[in-house]
Design a protein around this motif. Structure first.
Motif, PDB file in Angstrom:
ATOM      1  N   GLY A   1       6.046  17.287 -48.560  1.00 56.40           N
ATOM      2  CA  GLY A   1       6.152  18.715 -48.270  1.00 56.40           C
ATOM      3  C   GLY A   1       4.845  19.460 -48.455  1.00 56.40           C
ATOM      4  O   GLY A   1       3.801  18.882 -48.750  1.00 56.40           O
ATOM      5  N   GLY A   2       4.899  20.766 -48.266  1.00 55.40           N
ATOM      6  CA  GLY A   2       3.712  21.598 -48.408  1.00 55.40           C
ATOM      7  C   GLY A   2       3.127  21.983 -47.061  1.00 55.40           C
ATOM      8  O   GLY A   2       3.667  21.668 -46.001  1.00 55.40           O
ATOM      9  N   VAL A   3       2.013  22.692 -47.101  1.00 50.65           N
ATOM     10  CA  VAL A   3       1.357  23.158 -45.879  1.00 50.65           C
ATOM     11  C   VAL A   3       0.421  22.072 -45.344  1.00 50.65           C
ATOM     12  O   VAL A   3       0.124  21.102 -46.030  1.00 50.65           O
ATOM     13  N   GLY A   4      -0.027  22.280 -44.091  1.00 52.66           N
ATOM     14  CA  GLY A   4      -0.968  21.332 -43.505  1.00 52.66           C
ATOM     15  C   GLY A   4      -0.401  20.524 -42.371  1.00 52.66           C
ATOM     16  O   GLY A   4      -0.976  19.505 -41.970  1.00 52.66           O
ATOM     17  N   GLY A   5       0.736  20.947 -41.808  1.00 52.63           N
ATOM     18  CA  GLY A   5       1.317  20.230 -40.688  1.00 52.63           C
ATOM     19  C   GLY A   5       0.536  20.455 -39.405  1.00 52.63           C
ATOM     20  O   GLY A   5      -0.223  21.420 -39.274  1.00 52.63           O
ATOM     21  N   TYR A   6       0.706  19.559 -38.448  1.00 55.92           N
ATOM     22  CA  TYR A   6       0.057  19.696 -37.152  1.00 55.92           C
ATOM     23  C   TYR A   6       0.846  18.904 -36.120  1.00 55.92           C
ATOM     24  O   TYR A   6       1.880  18.295 -36.447  1.00 55.92           O
ATOM     25  N   PHE A   7       0.400  18.915 -34.873  1.00 55.14           N
ATOM     26  CA  PHE A   7       1.084  18.160 -33.829  1.00 55.14           C
ATOM     27  C   PHE A   7       0.111  17.175 -33.187  1.00 55.14           C
ATOM     28  O   PHE A   7      -1.112  17.337 -33.248  1.00 55.14           O
ATOM     29  N   ILE A   8       0.673  16.138 -32.582  1.00 52.97           N
ATOM     30  CA  ILE A   8      -0.101  15.182 -31.793  1.00 52.97           C
ATOM     31  C   ILE A   8       0.550  15.084 -30.417  1.00 52.97           C
ATOM     32  O   ILE A   8       1.744  14.794 -30.311  1.00 52.97           O
ATOM     33  N   LEU A   9      -0.209  15.347 -29.371  1.00 55.02           N
ATOM     34  CA  LEU A   9       0.261  15.149 -28.005  1.00 55.02           C
ATOM     35  C   LEU A   9      -0.088  13.738 -27.560  1.00 55.02           C
ATOM     36  O   LEU A   9      -1.236  13.297 -27.742  1.00 55.02           O
ATOM     37  N   ILE A  10       0.865  13.032 -26.997  1.00 52.05           N
ATOM     38  CA  ILE A  10       0.650  11.690 -26.472  1.00 52.05           C
ATOM     39  C   ILE A  10       0.722  11.781 -24.951  1.00 52.05           C
ATOM     40  O   ILE A  10       1.768  12.107 -24.388  1.00 52.05           O
ATOM     41  N   ILE A  11      -0.399  11.493 -24.286  1.00 55.79           N
ATOM     42  CA  ILE A  11      -0.503  11.713 -22.847  1.00 55.79           C
ATOM     43  C   ILE A  11      -0.900  10.396 -22.176  1.00 55.79           C
ATOM     44  O   ILE A  11      -2.051   9.960 -22.264  1.00 55.79           O
ATOM     45  N   PRO A  12       0.033   9.739 -21.491  1.00 55.36           N
ATOM     46  CA  PRO A  12      -0.290   8.461 -20.850  1.00 55.36           C
ATOM     47  C   PRO A  12      -1.246   8.643 -19.666  1.00 55.36           C
ATOM     48  O   PRO A  12      -1.354   9.731 -19.089  1.00 55.36           O
ATOM     49  N   ALA A  13      -1.936   7.570 -19.311  1.00 58.61           N
ATOM     50  CA  ALA A  13      -2.796   7.585 -18.130  1.00 58.61           C
ATOM     51  C   ALA A  13      -1.965   7.958 -16.900  1.00 58.61           C
ATOM     52  O   ALA A  13      -0.846   7.494 -16.732  1.00 58.61           O
ATOM     53  N   GLY A  14      -2.540   8.818 -16.066  1.00 56.58           N
ATOM     54  CA  GLY A  14      -1.841   9.262 -14.871  1.00 56.58           C
ATOM     55  C   GLY A  14      -1.076  10.548 -15.048  1.00 56.58           C
ATOM     56  O   GLY A  14      -0.717  11.207 -14.072  1.00 56.58           O
ATOM     57  N   ALA A  15      -0.792  10.922 -16.303  1.00 59.11           N
ATOM     58  CA  ALA A  15      -0.090  12.178 -16.577  1.00 59.11           C
ATOM     59  C   ALA A  15      -1.100  13.291 -16.839  1.00 59.11           C
ATOM     60  O   ALA A  15      -2.147  13.057 -17.456  1.00 59.11           O
ATOM     61  N   GLU A  16      -0.789  14.468 -16.383  1.00 61.66           N
ATOM     62  CA  GLU A  16      -1.666  15.605 -16.634  1.00 61.66           C
ATOM     63  C   GLU A  16      -1.432  16.149 -18.035  1.00 61.66           C
ATOM     64  O   GLU A  16      -0.298  16.224 -18.504  1.00 61.66           O
ATOM     65  N   ALA A  17      -2.500  16.530 -18.696  1.00 61.09           N
ATOM     66  CA  ALA A  17      -2.375  17.187 -19.989  1.00 61.09           C
ATOM     67  C   ALA A  17      -1.779  18.578 -19.785  1.00 61.09           C
ATOM     68  O   ALA A  17      -1.951  19.187 -18.728  1.00 61.09           O
ATOM     69  N   PRO A  18      -1.056  19.101 -20.774  1.00 61.21           N
ATOM     70  CA  PRO A  18      -0.508  20.453 -20.639  1.00 61.21           C
ATOM     71  C   PRO A  18      -1.603  21.479 -20.356  1.00 61.21           C
ATOM     72  O   PRO A  18      -2.735  21.342 -20.820  1.00 61.21           O
ATOM     73  N   LYS A  19      -1.254  22.491 -19.591  1.00 65.28           N
ATOM     74  CA  LYS A  19      -2.218  23.538 -19.284  1.00 65.28           C
ATOM     75  C   LYS A  19      -2.460  24.420 -20.503  1.00 65.28           C
ATOM     76  O   LYS A  19      -1.643  24.495 -21.410  1.00 65.28           O
ATOM     77  N   VAL A  20      -3.585  25.113 -20.493  1.00 66.20           N
ATOM     78  CA  VAL A  20      -3.976  25.963 -21.614  1.00 66.20           C
ATOM     79  C   VAL A  20      -3.547  27.399 -21.327  1.00 66.20           C
ATOM     80  O   VAL A  20      -3.812  27.930 -20.244  1.00 66.20           O
ATOM     81  N   ASN A  21      -2.887  28.012 -22.283  1.00 65.99           N
ATOM     82  CA  ASN A  21      -2.459  29.400 -22.149  1.00 65.99           C
ATOM     83  C   ASN A  21      -3.635  30.327 -22.459  1.00 65.99           C
ATOM     84  O   ASN A  21      -4.206  30.273 -23.553  1.00 65.99           O
ATOM     85  N   ASN A  22      -3.989  31.184 -21.516  1.00 65.02           N
ATOM     86  CA  ASN A  22      -5.123  32.088 -21.707  1.00 65.02           C
ATOM     87  C   ASN A  22      -4.787  33.317 -22.556  1.00 65.02           C
ATOM     88  O   ASN A  22      -5.675  34.080 -22.934  1.00 65.02           O
ATOM     89  N   GLY A  23      -3.507  33.505 -22.836  1.00 63.89           N
ATOM     90  CA  GLY A  23      -3.111  34.639 -23.663  1.00 63.89           C
ATOM     91  C   GLY A  23      -2.805  35.902 -22.887  1.00 63.89           C
ATOM     92  O   GLY A  23      -2.402  36.916 -23.464  1.00 63.89           O
ATOM     93  N   ASP A  24      -2.999  35.869 -21.578  1.00 61.40           N
ATOM     94  CA  ASP A  24      -2.738  37.052 -20.755  1.00 61.40           C
ATOM     95  C   ASP A  24      -1.694  36.756 -19.683  1.00 61.40           C
ATOM     96  O   ASP A  24      -1.606  37.447 -18.666  1.00 61.40           O
ATOM     97  N   GLY A  25      -0.906  35.714 -19.907  1.00 63.26           N
ATOM     98  CA  GLY A  25       0.107  35.343 -18.940  1.00 63.26           C
ATOM     99  C   GLY A  25      -0.362  34.337 -17.914  1.00 63.26           C
ATOM    100  O   GLY A  25       0.421  33.884 -17.080  1.00 63.26           O
ATOM    101  N   THR A  26      -1.672  33.978 -17.958  1.00 68.03           N
ATOM    102  CA  THR A  26      -2.218  32.993 -17.028  1.00 68.03           C
ATOM    103  C   THR A  26      -2.546  31.704 -17.771  1.00 68.03           C
ATOM    104  O   THR A  26      -2.624  31.681 -19.000  1.00 68.03           O
ATOM    105  N   THR A  27      -2.730  30.639 -17.006  1.00 65.37           N
ATOM    106  CA  THR A  27      -3.066  29.346 -17.597  1.00 65.37           C
ATOM    107  C   THR A  27      -4.239  28.730 -16.868  1.00 65.37           C
ATOM    108  O   THR A  27      -4.598  29.142 -15.761  1.00 65.37           O
ATOM    109  N   LYS A  28      -4.825  27.719 -17.486  1.00 65.57           N
ATOM    110  CA  LYS A  28      -5.897  26.963 -16.860  1.00 65.57           C
ATOM    111  C   LYS A  28      -5.729  25.490 -17.192  1.00 65.57           C
ATOM    112  O   LYS A  28      -5.139  25.146 -18.225  1.00 65.57           O
ATOM    113  N   PRO A  29      -6.231  24.599 -16.354  1.00 64.12           N
ATOM    114  CA  PRO A  29      -6.078  23.165 -16.622  1.00 64.12           C
ATOM    115  C   PRO A  29      -6.859  22.743 -17.869  1.00 64.12           C
ATOM    116  O   PRO A  29      -7.919  23.292 -18.176  1.00 64.12           O
ATOM    117  N   ALA A  30      -6.308  21.765 -18.581  1.00 69.34           N
ATOM    118  CA  ALA A  30      -7.041  21.157 -19.687  1.00 69.34           C
ATOM    119  C   ALA A  30      -8.104  20.230 -19.114  1.00 69.34           C
ATOM    120  O   ALA A  30      -8.009  19.781 -17.968  1.00 69.34           O
TER     121      ALA A  30
END
Length: 352
Positions: A296-325
Motif C-alpha cells: 500500500g501507500g502512494v507511488g502507483g503508476y500505469f504501464i501501457l502494453i502496445i504490440p507491434a502493429g497497434a497504434e499507441a493511444p493519442k495524446v490529449n491536448n487539454g482543449d478537446g483535441t488530440t494528437k498522435p503519440a
C-alpha cells in the motif's frame, strides 16, 4: 456447480483353480469336480471436468453491441439498463469479470458498467451448469434491471445484496440473496425496509463487500481469441497476458532516458511494486496495467502494453483535441508513468 464425471475401471481379479484329485478302488472310481471361481472388483475413479468458459462468449458478444454510438433495437435478452450507456455520461463502457462467487469451483460471469471514476457496477450475473449458461440475475428474483437505481453488491460470504432508495435516500429497500443448493438460482434470505425519517438504520453485521481488486476486468469489446489464434501470435501476446501469463513480455525494457522495466513469466519483477489490474484499451489492442506499491501507500503508476502493429493511444491536448503519440508502430513497446505525454523518448523497447 462443478461437473464431475464418474468413470468405472474394471480390475482383473484372481483366478483360483481347485486341483482335481482321483482315487481308484477295486470295482469303483470316484471323481472330484474341478470348479473355477471368478471374483470381480469395481474401483471408481473421479475425474474433474473443468467448466468451458467459452460458453460465456455469446453473452459477452451481446453486451459488446451496446456502445456510446450504438443505435437501433434493444436486445431484451440482456439487462436493458445497459443501453443507458448511449446517453448517460456517468457510464464510460462495459466490462466483464470471471469470479467464483459461491466458491464451488465454477466462475460466474459478472457484466458491469464502468463509471467515470473507474469503479464498476454489476449489470448481470451468469453461471454454468451441465454445459448450459444460466442467468442468475433473472426477472424471477427481480434482479433483471440492476445497474442504475437498483444496485447489487457481491459479499465475501458468497451472498449478494440488492439495495435501492427513494425520497432522497430516506427510504431504503434491501434484499440479501444466497445461491441455492444447485448453484443455479438465487434465493432470498433477508429483506429490510428502512425509513430513515423514523430513525431506522441499516442493519449491522452484514458481510463485507468483495474488494474491487479481487476482480480482473476485461472489456466486452475485446474480440474473443481462440487458443489456436493465441498460440500463433508472435511478440506480445495480449490474450496470454490477460490470463496471467507474461512470458511474451519477459525480459528487460528500456527507454531513451535510461528507465528500465523487467518482466518475467509471472509479471513485473520488482521488490517494491506489483500489478493489480489488467484492463484492455483501444478495442482490446492495447493493455493498461495498474501498478501499486507492495503493502500500500502512494507511488502507483500505469504501464501501457502496445504490440507491434497497434497504434499507441493519442495524446490529449487539454482543449478537446488530440494528437498522435510518437512511437515506432513496427515494434512492441511499453509506456510507463502517472501521466501520458506520448513523447518518443518515453516509450520503452525490449533490449534483451
Amino acid at each position: 456447480m462443478g461437473n464431475k464425471k464418474l468413470l468405472s475401471t474394471l480390475l482383473l481379479s484372481s483366478l483360483f483353480l481347485v486341483a482335481c484329485q482321483s482315487q481308484k478302488a477295486p470295482e469303483e472310481t470316484t471323481a472330484v469336480e474341478t470348479t473355477t471361481e471368478t471374483t470381480t472388483t469395481t474401483v471408481s475413479t473421479t475425474v474433474e471436468v473443468k467448466p468451458d468458459y467459452s460458453l460465456y462468449d455469446g453473452i459477452i458478444s451481446k453486451y459488446a453491441t451496446v456502445t456510446k454510438n450504438s443505435k437501433g433495437d434493444v436486445d431484451q435478452s440482456i439487462n436493458t439498463i445497459a443501453y443507458l450507456l448511449r446517453n448517460e455520461e456517468i457510464y464510460t463502457g462495459i466490462d466483464y469479470a470471471l469470479y467464483d462467487l459461491d466458491k464451488n469451483g465454477t466462475d460466474e460471469l459478472i457484466i458491469s458498467f464502468i463509471l467515470q471514476n473507474g469503479n464498476h457496477i454489476p449489470l448481470d450475473i451468469y453461471t454454468l451448469k451441465d454445459g448450459q449458461v444460466i442467468r442468475l440475475t433473472s426477472p424471477e428474483v427481480k434482479l433483471a434491471s440492476i445497474g442504475e437505481r437498483v444496485l447489487l453488491d457481491t459479499l465475501v460470504d458468497g451472498s449478494l445484496l440488492m439495495s435501492t432508495s427513494s425520497s432522497a435516500g430516506q427510504n431504503i429497500h434491501m434484499i440479501q440473496y444466497k445461491f441455492d443448493s444447485t448453484g443455479t438460482k438465487l434465493e432470498q434470505t433477508h429483506e429490510w425496509k428502512i425509513d430513515r425519517s423514523k430513525g431506522e438504520k441499516v442493519p449491522e453485521g452484514l458481510p463485507e463487500s468483495i474488494k474491487k481488486d479481487e476482480f480482473t476486468y476485461k472489456s466486452v469489446y475485446t474480440k474473443p481469441v481462440t487458443k489456436k489464434e493465441a498460440s500463433a501470435q508472435k511478440g506480445i501476446n495480449i490474450v496470454e497476458i490477460q490470463n496471467g501469463d507474461y512470458s511474451s513480455l519477459a525480459g528487460t525494457w528500456k527507454n531513451a532516458q535510461g528507465y528500465t522495466i523487467v518482466f518475467d513469466k509471472n509479471g513485473l519483477v520488482s521488490e517494491h511494486s506489483e500489478i493489480f489490474t489488467v484492463k484492455p484499451e483501444k478495442d482490446g489492442t492495447v493493455l493498461r496495467l495498474g501498478v501499486r506499491p507492495k503493502g500500500g501507500g502512494v507511488g502507483g503508476y500505469f504501464i501501457l502494453i502496445i504490440p507491434a502493429g497497434a497504434e499507441a493511444p493519442k495524446v490529449n491536448n487539454g482543449d478537446g483535441t488530440t494528437k498522435p503519440a510518437q512511437s515506432d508502430n513496427s515494434r512492441d513497446r511499453l509506456y510507463a508513468g502517472q501521466d501520458y505525454s506520448g513523447k518518443p523518448d518515453h516509450f520503452l523497447y525490449k533490449v534483451d
